[in-house]
Write a protein that holds these residues in place. Structure first.
Motif, short mmCIF file in Angstrom:
data_model
loop_
_atom_site.label_atom_id
_atom_site.label_comp_id
_atom_site.label_asym_id
_atom_site.label_seq_id
_atom_site.Cartn_x
_atom_site.Cartn_y
_atom_site.Cartn_z
N LYS A 59 96.84 7.29 102.63
CA LYS A 59 97.55 6.21 103.30
C LYS A 59 98.76 5.81 102.46
N LYS A 60 99.75 5.26 103.15
CA LYS A 60 100.95 4.76 102.48
C LYS A 60 100.65 3.39 101.92
N LEU A 61 101.12 3.13 100.71
CA LEU A 61 100.93 1.82 100.07
C LEU A 61 102.26 1.08 100.05
N ASN A 62 102.19 -0.23 99.86
CA ASN A 62 103.42 -1.02 99.73
C ASN A 62 104.13 -0.62 98.46
N ARG A 63 105.39 -0.95 98.41
CA ARG A 63 106.15 -0.65 97.19
C ARG A 63 105.51 -1.34 95.99
N SER A 64 105.70 -0.75 94.86
CA SER A 64 105.16 -1.33 93.63
C SER A 64 105.83 -2.68 93.38
N ARG A 81 105.15 5.26 97.47
CA ARG A 81 103.87 5.04 96.81
C ARG A 81 102.76 5.26 97.83
N VAL A 82 101.84 6.19 97.50
CA VAL A 82 100.78 6.55 98.43
C VAL A 82 99.44 6.65 97.71
N LEU A 83 98.39 6.56 98.50
CA LEU A 83 97.05 6.86 98.04
C LEU A 83 96.81 8.31 98.47
N ALA A 84 96.42 9.18 97.54
CA ALA A 84 96.32 10.60 97.88
C ALA A 84 95.08 11.24 97.28
N HIS A 95 91.38 11.48 93.30
CA HIS A 95 91.84 10.49 94.26
C HIS A 95 92.58 9.41 93.48
N GLY A 96 93.77 9.03 93.94
CA GLY A 96 94.49 7.99 93.22
C GLY A 96 95.83 7.66 93.84
N THR A 97 96.49 6.70 93.22
CA THR A 97 97.81 6.25 93.66
C THR A 97 98.88 7.11 93.01
N LEU A 98 99.79 7.60 93.82
CA LEU A 98 100.85 8.49 93.34
C LEU A 98 102.18 8.10 93.94
N LEU A 99 103.23 8.61 93.35
CA LEU A 99 104.55 8.53 93.96
C LEU A 99 104.81 9.89 94.60
N ALA A 100 105.08 9.88 95.90
CA ALA A 100 105.30 11.13 96.64
C ALA A 100 106.77 11.26 96.98
N ASP A 101 107.25 12.51 97.05
CA ASP A 101 108.65 12.75 97.41
C ASP A 101 108.80 12.76 98.93
N LEU A 102 108.17 11.86 99.59
CA LEU A 102 108.23 11.77 101.05
C LEU A 102 108.93 10.47 101.42
N LYS A 103 109.88 10.57 102.36
CA LYS A 103 110.60 9.36 102.76
C LYS A 103 109.71 8.41 103.55
N SER A 104 108.99 8.94 104.52
CA SER A 104 108.07 8.10 105.30
C SER A 104 106.75 8.85 105.44
N PHE A 111 102.16 17.10 99.88
CA PHE A 111 103.21 17.17 98.87
C PHE A 111 102.58 17.75 97.61
N THR A 112 103.39 18.09 96.64
CA THR A 112 102.84 18.70 95.41
C THR A 112 103.00 17.75 94.24
N VAL A 113 102.05 17.86 93.31
CA VAL A 113 102.08 17.06 92.08
C VAL A 113 101.73 17.96 90.90
N TRP A 114 102.20 17.57 89.73
CA TRP A 114 101.87 18.30 88.50
C TRP A 114 100.65 17.65 87.88
#
Length: 187
Positions: A59-64, A81-84, A95-104, A111-114
């Motif tokens: 799910k999408k989270l509110n801005r930090s 900022r998303v829960l992924a 499972h956790g909160t991440l910053l995704a390179d997705l506009k909406s 998306f990919t993460v390191w």
């Protein structure tokens, strides 16, 4: 007319110039080479231990509430900022909160993460070109520091020589006495 101190000062300047011309490039090359070796080893280690894994938006989270730089629109607009959920390279579900390179981002978007070997989020690994750039900058910095040290040493030596010269002049004036140059004083 040439004083001995003038000749010594000229030799100090020549030696400093030769040291700058010879030692500076050597210092820059040696430090740059050491930095290149260490950084390239770090590149290899990071590329071996960091993995690009797919993550799925839950799910999408509110801005930090604490933006690192609220004036920077590029950072704010480019990441969400998303829960992924993602799977670590060792197979464990994460499972956790991440910053995704997705506009909406929407539920189910990928998306990919390191991550490291255990699935913890890490920064992108250092690449070889960036490591080389840092090594060149380290070598250049070492060369400039060498120039500064040599020039600082030269200036210190000349400053001490000038102080000694002035001290000798003061002694000569004291020896001549306060009546030097006046008529009838025997000078």
């Amino acid at each position: 007319m040439r004083r001995t101190t003038d000749l010594v000062e000229a030799w100090v300047a020549l030696v400093a110039l030769l040291l700058i011309l010879v030692v500076t490039p050597v210092a820059g090359a040696v430090i740059g080479s050491f930095a290149q070796g260490a950084l390239q080893k770090s590149v290899r280690d990071q590329q071996r231990t960091r993995h690009l894994v797919p993550a799925t938006v839950v799910k999408k989270l509110n801005r930090s509430p604490l933006e690192p730089d609220p004036e920077s629109s590029t950072t704010r607009d480019a990441r969400s900022r998303v829960l992924a959920d993602w799977t670590a390279p060792d197979g464990t579900a994460q499972h956790g909160t991440l910053l995704a390179d997705l506009k909406s981002p929407h539920r189910g978007d990928h998306f990919t993460v390191w991550t490291d070997d255990h699935g913890r989020i890490v920064a992108r690994p250092l690449d070889s070109v960036t490591a080389t750039t840092h090594a060149v900058l380290a070598g250049f910095g070492a060369a400039m520091m060498t120039v500064g040290l040599i020039e600082g040493g030269r200036r210190l030596i000349v400053w001490r020589m000038v102080r000694r010269r002035y001290a000798r002049w003061d002694q000569a004036w004291d020896k001549a006495g306060p009546d030097w140059g006046r008529t009838g004083t025997g000078s």
